[in-house]
Scaffold this active site. Structure first.
Site, PDB file in Angstrom:
ATOM      1  N   ASP A   1      -4.996  -3.131  -7.238  1.00  0.00           N
ATOM      2  CA  ASP A   1      -5.200  -4.143  -6.048  1.00  0.00           C
ATOM      3  C   ASP A   1      -4.464  -5.246  -5.384  1.00  0.00           C
ATOM      4  O   ASP A   1      -3.908  -5.624  -5.276  1.00  0.00           O
ATOM      5  CB  ASP A   1      -6.552  -4.292  -5.954  1.00  0.00           C
ATOM      6  CG  ASP A   1      -7.762  -4.393  -4.816  1.00  0.00           C
ATOM      7  OD1 ASP A   1      -7.147  -4.832  -3.744  1.00  0.00           O
ATOM      8  OD2 ASP A   1      -8.307  -4.078  -4.889  1.00  0.00           O
TER       9      ASP A   1
ATOM     10  N   CYS B   1      -1.330   3.629  11.310  1.00  0.00           N
ATOM     11  CA  CYS B   1      -0.692   4.959  12.722  1.00  0.00           C
ATOM     12  C   CYS B   1      -2.361   4.697  12.769  1.00  0.00           C
ATOM     13  O   CYS B   1      -2.343   6.345  12.838  1.00  0.00           O
ATOM     14  CB  CYS B   1      -1.212   5.658  11.692  1.00  0.00           C
ATOM     15  SG  CYS B   1      -1.975   6.188  10.170  1.00  0.00           S
TER      16      CYS B   1
ATOM     17  N   ASP C   1       1.118  -1.600   5.066  1.00  0.00           N
ATOM     18  CA  ASP C   1       1.239  -0.095   6.051  1.00  0.00           C
ATOM     19  C   ASP C   1      -0.627   0.413   5.360  1.00  0.00           C
ATOM     20  O   ASP C   1      -0.864   0.985   4.424  1.00  0.00           O
ATOM     21  CB  ASP C   1       2.041   0.831   4.977  1.00  0.00           C
ATOM     22  CG  ASP C   1       1.315   2.613   5.771  1.00  0.00           C
ATOM     23  OD1 ASP C   1       1.185   2.224   6.701  1.00  0.00           O
ATOM     24  OD2 ASP C   1       1.754   3.419   5.283  1.00  0.00           O
TER      25      ASP C   1
ATOM     26  N   CYS D   1       0.946  -1.162   0.080  1.00  0.00           N
ATOM     27  CA  CYS D   1       0.115   0.107  -0.432  1.00  0.00           C
ATOM     28  C   CYS D   1       0.786   1.068   0.398  1.00  0.00           C
ATOM     29  O   CYS D   1       1.179   2.189   1.546  1.00  0.00           O
ATOM     30  CB  CYS D   1      -0.665   0.238   1.417  1.00  0.00           C
ATOM     31  SG  CYS D   1      -1.676  -1.688   1.721  1.00  0.00           S
ATOM     32  N   ALA D   2       1.306   1.247  -0.966  1.00  0.00           N
ATOM     33  CA  ALA D   2       2.972   1.883  -1.557  1.00  0.00           C
ATOM     34  C   ALA D   2       2.269   3.902  -0.616  1.00  0.00           C
ATOM     35  O   ALA D   2       3.552   4.981  -0.910  1.00  0.00           O
ATOM     36  CB  ALA D   2       3.905   1.793  -2.517  1.00  0.00           C
ATOM     37  N   GLY D   3       1.170   4.402  -1.832  1.00  0.00           N
ATOM     38  CA  GLY D   3       0.890   5.582  -1.987  1.00  0.00           C
ATOM     39  C   GLY D   3       0.895   6.452  -0.325  1.00  0.00           C
ATOM     40  O   GLY D   3       0.421   5.560   0.514  1.00  0.00           O
ATOM     41  N   PRO D   4       1.534   7.990  -0.402  1.00  0.00           N
ATOM     42  CA  PRO D   4       1.626   7.995  -1.272  1.00  0.00           C
ATOM     43  C   PRO D   4       3.452   8.261  -1.495  1.00  0.00           C
ATOM     44  O   PRO D   4       4.005   8.665  -2.482  1.00  0.00           O
ATOM     45  CB  PRO D   4       2.045   9.825  -1.033  1.00  0.00           C
ATOM     46  CG  PRO D   4       1.552  10.065   0.370  1.00  0.00           C
ATOM     47  CD  PRO D   4       0.914   8.849   1.078  1.00  0.00           C
ATOM     48  N   GLY D   5       3.398   6.967  -0.932  1.00  0.00           N
ATOM     49  CA  GLY D   5       5.839   6.951  -1.095  1.00  0.00           C
ATOM     50  C   GLY D   5       6.081   7.443  -0.609  1.00  0.00           C
ATOM     51  O   GLY D   5       7.859   7.150  -0.654  1.00  0.00           O
TER      52      GLY D   5
END
Length: 589
Positions: free
Chosen positions: A450, A521, A468, A398-402
């Site tokens: 996805d 988080c 994440d 779930c890489a965004g926003p990086g």
């Protein structure tokens, strides 16, 4: 440049550690001759038509001979008309524009603010003032609205949203910043007169004079004098919705901390956060930031603490080799990269606790010993990603926003690994590519898709996987001041299935002998321990590693005291980080 130290009444920062603030509901057209929200930051004059003049009887009339009805409003200011501020101080205008964008466009303050600071060309001092005023006036919506409700002769939801935002800006200056009362009143009314209109500015002047009659503590004493419920009292005093106060109490207990810490946690959520920087390992340097006044970080190597301002002015930040990233995020990313996959025994998988209660996940076992972050090995040659046999393959699901992807990419380069950064939303995948641009391109690849499908499409393909997971963000309330007023308990229910599906996909995608880092988080047990417990239940091929021990191994202190029952939880009131949760799940070979 604003009138710092002249008429704008700049102080030296917030009066208390807890910056307050709020967010207004989206409403229709403005009052005072000007419709619509001013979110775009226009500072045009109010809708008064024609020129006005003074008649022989002393009244004021416009060009059409209509008399302006000023009536009792003259009592709302001590200044004569020629002395009243009729322009918007740029720093306060930035704060107003940020609040308007948050309310009318569902914008995020941390994304809007830097652009508005650059647009108005604020210097460092005024940028700091605008930052504190914006974030402070967003955080304390609950407290300020309770105070304003005692000073306005109608329900707050009947006020034009722009007026309510101006009132919140004024209240924060009066009650929580070192701004003289006369300057806060004059400048806020001047802002309202320039941007909203003369009529609304008179109302704002009258209300803020009532607010200024008491200190914040005196207002809190008045508001809480007849309140017996401890949750409601904490919600008003610390500007958190009641459901979040209850959720954070539950979170403390679930992660092994005493519930008596709740006041410290809520107050930490309101403290103006220090900006954390990270120099990408092997690629970036903190020298420029340190020369600009930043101080070395105390928890993790390659980090620094900045007082804020527009960090885009730093060349290393513009180049992407130095990035803004909370130190909690840095720690969990480094922990995933540091797990020794060479035969640590790990803990037991356990039977799992009751979902939503944060029950026991597993009995304490020996964690895999944390390894080093790498020795700067050579990265694979371009075009040979698929053929590289010895290099580890990493996945950021779930890489965004990086932000974490950039740090993982740099760590992967040092360890001779490659990184696949997955992001389902195309516009966020673009942000991931931008974040990774500073890392040599042969190290990484971005997939738009996805994450729940990765485990099926690429089974047992990765040595390390970071999940994440999308969450409520209850652990980052200090950095996302508007989010506490947007989230609802329903979000916990809605996100639970997605979090479990993503973790299951990650466990399918990781190789036997590999590790999955499940990160949120949020400290809420429904998003942390309950998710891990549910997914590990009835599986004997998985085991928890001691996440607390691994975090200690990548920290500068070596004793974060974040571990509890093999998972780890960071806290803003203990570690001065976002409340990041980490579970390290090892798939047995």
């Amino acid at each position: 440049m604003s009138e710092s130290g002249n008429g704008s009444g700049r102080g030296n920062g917030p009066q208390r550690g807890a910056g307050q603030g709020g967010q207004s509901p989206q409403r229709g057209a403005g009052q005072g001759g000007q419709g619509g929200q001013r979110g775009a930051g226009q500072s045009g004059q109010s809708g008064q038509s024609g020129q006005s003049g003074r008649g022989r009887d002393g009244s004021q009339r416009n060009a059409q001979g209509r008399e302006r009805n000023r009536g009792p409003q003259r009592g709302f200011t001590e200044n004569a008309p020629s002395q009243r501020t009729r322009r918007a101080d740029p720093a306060r205008l930035v704060a107003f524009e940020v609040l308007r964008a948050v309310a009318s466009e569902d914008a995020y303050a941390n994304l809007v603010l830097p652009a508005r600071i650059r647009h108005h060309n604020l210097d460092k001092r005024d940028a700091g003032f605008a930052t504190e005023l914006s974030y402070g006036a967003l955080r304390g919506q609950g407290t300020y609205d309770a105070i304003l409700a005692r000073c306005v002769d109608r329900p707050l939801d009947q006020l034009d949203p722009a007026i309510l935002d101006a009132l919140r800006i004024g209240a924060h200056q009066l009650l929580a910043m070192r701004v003289p009362a006369h300057a806060a009143l004059d400048q806020t009314v001047g802002l309202a007169r320039a941007v909203i209109g003369a009529g609304p500015s008179a109302l704002i002047n009258a209300v803020l004079r009532k607010v200024s009659a008491r200190s914040l503590e005196e207002w809190l004493d008045l508001l809480l004098s007849d309140e017996a419920d401890e949750t409601k009292k904490a919600a008003i005093r610390y500007a958190h919705p009641e459901w979040i106060v209850r959720a954070l109490r539950q979170s403390l207990v679930a992660h092994g901390r005493p519930v008596s810490e709740i006041s410290d946690l809520l107050e930490a959520d309101n403290a103006a956060p220090v900006v954390n920087l990270v120099a990408l390992p092997g690629l970036g340097s903190l020298d420029e930031a340190l020369e600009g006044g930043a101080t070395p970080g105390e928890l993790v190597e390659g980090s620094a603490l900045s007082s804020g301002g527009d960090l885009g002015r730093l060349a290393s930040v513009r180049e992407g080799t130095t990035r803004v990233q909370d130190v909690g995020s840095q720690l969990v990313a480094r922990a995933m990269a540091a797990v020794d996959l060479g035969g640590g025994t790990g803990g037991t998988g356990g039977t799992g606790g009751t979902a939503g209660t944060g029950g026991t996940i597993g009995t304490a076992g020996t964690a895999g010993t944390a390894g080093t972050a790498g020795t700067g090995g050579e990265s694979p040659a371009e075009g040979n990603l698929a053929q590289e046999k010895t290099a580890e393959r990493w996945l950021d699901m779930c890489a965004g926003p990086g932000g974490k992807a950039a740090l993982l990419g740099a760590l992967a380069r040092e360890q001779g690994a490659t990184l696949l950064a997955n992001e389902p939303a195309p516009h966020r995948a673009k942000l991931v590519r931008q974040a990774l641009a500073a890392v040599p391109h042969e190290v990484w690849h971005v997939r738009t898709g996805d994450g729940r499908e990765v485990g099926t499409e690429m089974p047992e393909s990765f040595d390390r996987v970071l999940v994440d997971a999308p969450c409520t963000g209850l652990g980052a309330l200090r950095r996302r001041p508007e989010s506490r007023w947007r989230r609802t308990p329903k979000d916990l229910t809605d996100l639970g299935p997605l979090q479990r599906e993503l973790l299951k996909s990650a466990l399918a995608a990781v190789k036997p002998g590999g590790v999955v880092a499940y990160v949120t988080c949020s400290p809420h047990p429904a998003e942390t321990t309950a998710v891990v417990s549910d997914v590990l239940r009835k599986r004997d091929d998985l085991e928890l590693l001691d996440a607390g021990a691994v975090l200690d191994s990548v920290s500068l202190t070596g004793h974060l005291d974040a571990g509890h029952e093999l998972t780890a939880q960071l806290w803003p009131h203990v570690h001065r980080t976002d409340a990041m949760f980490l579970a390290l799940i090892h798939k047995k070979a």
